[in-house]
Design an enzyme around this catalytic site. Structure first.
Site, short mmCIF file in Angstrom:
data_model
loop_
_atom_site.label_atom_id
_atom_site.label_comp_id
_atom_site.label_asym_id
_atom_site.label_seq_id
_atom_site.Cartn_x
_atom_site.Cartn_y
_atom_site.Cartn_z
N GLY A 107 0.84 -1.21 0.00
CA GLY A 107 0.00 0.00 0.00
C GLY A 107 0.87 1.25 0.00
NE ARG A 114 -1.21 -4.77 -0.53
CZ ARG A 114 -1.97 -3.72 -0.22
NH1 ARG A 114 -3.00 -3.39 -0.97
NH2 ARG A 114 -1.72 -3.02 0.87
CG ASP A 140 4.54 -7.05 7.82
OD1 ASP A 140 3.80 -6.78 6.84
OD2 ASP A 140 4.11 -7.36 8.94
CB THR A 175 2.98 0.35 6.00
OG1 THR A 175 1.61 0.12 6.37
CG2 THR A 175 3.86 -0.05 7.17
CG ASP A 222 -1.43 -0.64 7.96
OD1 ASP A 222 -2.31 0.23 7.79
OD2 ASP A 222 -1.29 -1.62 7.19
CG ASP A 228 1.62 -3.31 9.90
OD1 ASP A 228 2.53 -2.64 9.38
OD2 ASP A 228 0.86 -4.04 9.24
NE ARG A 234 -2.56 -5.08 5.00
CZ ARG A 234 -1.55 -5.39 4.22
NH1 ARG A 234 -0.41 -5.76 4.75
NH2 ARG A 234 -1.68 -5.35 2.92
P1 ADP Z 1 3.10 -4.60 2.72
O1 ADP Z 1 4.47 -4.62 2.16
O2 ADP Z 1 2.55 -3.22 2.87
O3 ADP Z 1 2.96 -5.46 3.96
P2 ADP Z 1 1.85 -6.71 1.17
O4 ADP Z 1 1.71 -7.67 2.31
O5 ADP Z 1 0.73 -6.61 0.21
O6 ADP Z 1 2.13 -5.22 1.63
O7 ADP Z 1 3.19 -7.15 0.38
C1 ADP Z 1 3.63 -6.40 -0.73
C2 ADP Z 1 4.23 -7.32 -1.74
O8 ADP Z 1 5.38 -7.98 -1.19
C3 ADP Z 1 3.34 -8.46 -2.21
O9 ADP Z 1 2.44 -8.09 -3.20
C4 ADP Z 1 4.37 -9.43 -2.76
O10 ADP Z 1 4.78 -9.04 -4.05
C5 ADP Z 1 5.52 -9.25 -1.79
N1 ADP Z 1 5.45 -10.29 -0.77
C6 ADP Z 1 4.63 -10.36 0.31
N2 ADP Z 1 4.80 -11.51 1.00
C7 ADP Z 1 5.75 -12.20 0.31
C8 ADP Z 1 6.37 -13.48 0.49
N3 ADP Z 1 6.04 -14.29 1.51
N4 ADP Z 1 7.28 -13.85 -0.42
C9 ADP Z 1 7.62 -13.07 -1.47
N5 ADP Z 1 7.06 -11.86 -1.69
C10 ADP Z 1 6.16 -11.42 -0.82
O1 F6P Z 2 -1.55 -1.48 4.54
C1 F6P Z 2 -2.14 -0.24 4.30
C2 F6P Z 2 -3.63 -0.40 4.15
O2 F6P Z 2 -4.19 0.88 3.87
C3 F6P Z 2 -4.35 -1.04 5.34
O3 F6P Z 2 -4.55 -0.15 6.40
C4 F6P Z 2 -5.61 -1.53 4.70
O4 F6P Z 2 -6.15 -2.63 5.38
C5 F6P Z 2 -5.15 -1.94 3.33
O5 F6P Z 2 -3.93 -1.25 3.07
C6 F6P Z 2 -6.13 -1.63 2.25
O6 F6P Z 2 -5.59 -2.07 1.07
P1 F6P Z 2 -6.28 -1.79 -0.34
O7 F6P Z 2 -6.27 -0.33 -0.54
O8 F6P Z 2 -5.44 -2.50 -1.33
O9 F6P Z 2 -7.65 -2.32 -0.23
#
Ligand code: ADP
Ligand code: F6P
Length: 320
Positions: A11, A72, A103, A125, A127, A129, A171
């Site tokens: 995000g 993502r 993360d 982020t 969040d 978190d 989240r």
């Molecule tokens: P954030 O980084 O904000 O936590 P996401 O959880 O959506 O957001 O993760 C962002 C991107 O990181 C994912 O779309 C994916 O491309 C990559 N990613 C997340 N988890 C994994 C994983 N276990 N292994 C490899 N890539 C990952």
């Molecule tokens: O991780 C940032 C965040 O805005 C969260 O607070 C929320 O749950 C999520 O992303 C929403 O994601 P999307 O905009 O892809 O629905």
């Protein structure tokens, strides 16, 4: 090290552009070339990149969103996706990657590091978190936005003697809800980190406050708690208050970054490049006791977040 890449992932968060600016300018000042990868890991897989120079990052320090776009990428979670990204790095002679994200993005950075491409993560982020860091880029702007929205909702709640439920993002993390609730003087704050009893912690608390003369109420609920509609129905039925819900949604993700987000994003971006220059890999930049540190990504991902129960307890004593 001659060339590094930088990407934003997950995000978007206000301040990502300020971090990007710091990464690009630090790298170029230290004799490196910089490649900007578009749309996070998806751009690394497909080779969707642009060359970045000092002026590419002019006039972005104050802008929300990310000029590199973000995404993502489910393909990057597969071995084939990682292999394609490694191949792009080989083709473009990328010696290191700075990943600005949450993360999930760090899990990806860890895999890429293990596959031979040195990566450094920057926590970006709204969040807040990320367990290893007291602060994530975007959190300050998002909470300030949520506070302003709650203030505006309070005006109308006060004028009509209503109960206003404000649902915020985050989240599974209650930090946006906690700080917004404190700053907005919410009578009730519900977060995923604290179990609650709807009768005792919501209805009885509002009734107690009604008994002390309060006629309008703000209830802040973290999205990780859910149930906003059900909670509104119970408050309406049990207290007789006209109760409405506002889900703040993506308004929290946009807007010009605050001073705090810009300042920390700049410092974090600078440190991330310094770590690559020192030959480090699989590290994440973090804030600990107000100072910047770095951790091994795998160690960082194992850490457990600490919720600020003291701040929660204090505001429950005050906002009655
Ligand atoms: P954030 O980084 O904000 O936590 P996401 O959880 O959506 O957001 O993760 C962002 C991107 O990181 C994912 O779309 C994916 O491309 C990559 N990613 C997340 N988890 C994994 C994983 N276990 N292994 C490899 N890539 C990952
Ligand atoms: O991780 C940032 C965040 O805005 C969260 O607070 C929320 O749950 C999520 O992303 C929403 O994601 P999307 O905009 O892809 O629905």
């Amino acid at each position: 090290m001659k060339t590094i890449a930088v990407l934003t992932s997950g995000g978007d968060a206000p301040g990502m552009n300020a971090a990007l600016r710091a990464v690009v300018r630090t790298a170029i000042s230290n004799g490196l070339e910089v490649i900007g990868v578009k749309r996070g890991y998806q751009g690394l897989i497909s080779g969707d990149v642009i060359e970045l120079n000092l002026r590419s990052v002019s006039d972005i320090i104050h802008k929300g969103g990310t000029i590199l776009y973000t995404a993502r990428s489910s393909e990057f979670k597969t071995d084939i996706g990682i292999a394609k990204a490694v191949q792009t790095c080989k083709d473009l002679e990328i010696d290191g990657v700075v990943v600005i994200g949450g993360d999930g993005s760090f899990r990806g950075a860890s895999k890429l590091s293990n596959a031979g491409v040195p990566c450094i993560g920057i926590p970006g982020t709204i969040d807040n978190d990320i367990a290893c860091s007291e602060y994530t880029i975007g959190f300050d702007t998002a909470t300030n936005t949520a506070m302003k929205m709650a203030d505006q909702i309070r005006d109308t709640a006060q004028s009509h003697d209503k109960c206003s439920i404000v649902e915020v993002m985050g989240r599974k993390c209650g930090d946006i809800a906690l700080l917004t609730g404190i700053a907005a003087g919410a009578t009730v704050i519900l977060v995923p980190e604290i179990e609650f009893d709807i009768k005792k912690d919501v209805v009885e608390r509002i009734k107690m406050s009604q008994g002390k003369g309060r006629k309008h109420f703000i209830v802040v609920i973290a999205e990780g708690v859910g149930q906003s509609q059900e909670i509104a129905n119970i408050i309406r039925y049990e207290t007789g208050l006209d109760t409405m819900i506002t889900i703040l949604g993506h308004v929290q993700r946009g807007g010009s970054p605050t001073l705090t987000d810009r300042v920390y994003a700049g410092e974090m971006g600078n440190l991330a490049v310094k770590l690559l220059l020192e030959g480090k890999s699989n590290r994440v930049v973090a804030m600990k006791k107000g100072r910047l540190v770095d951790y091994d990504i795998n160690d960082a991902l194992k850490m457990k977040r600490k919720f600020n129960f003291a701040a929660y307890k204090a505001t429950m004593e005050v906002s009655i």
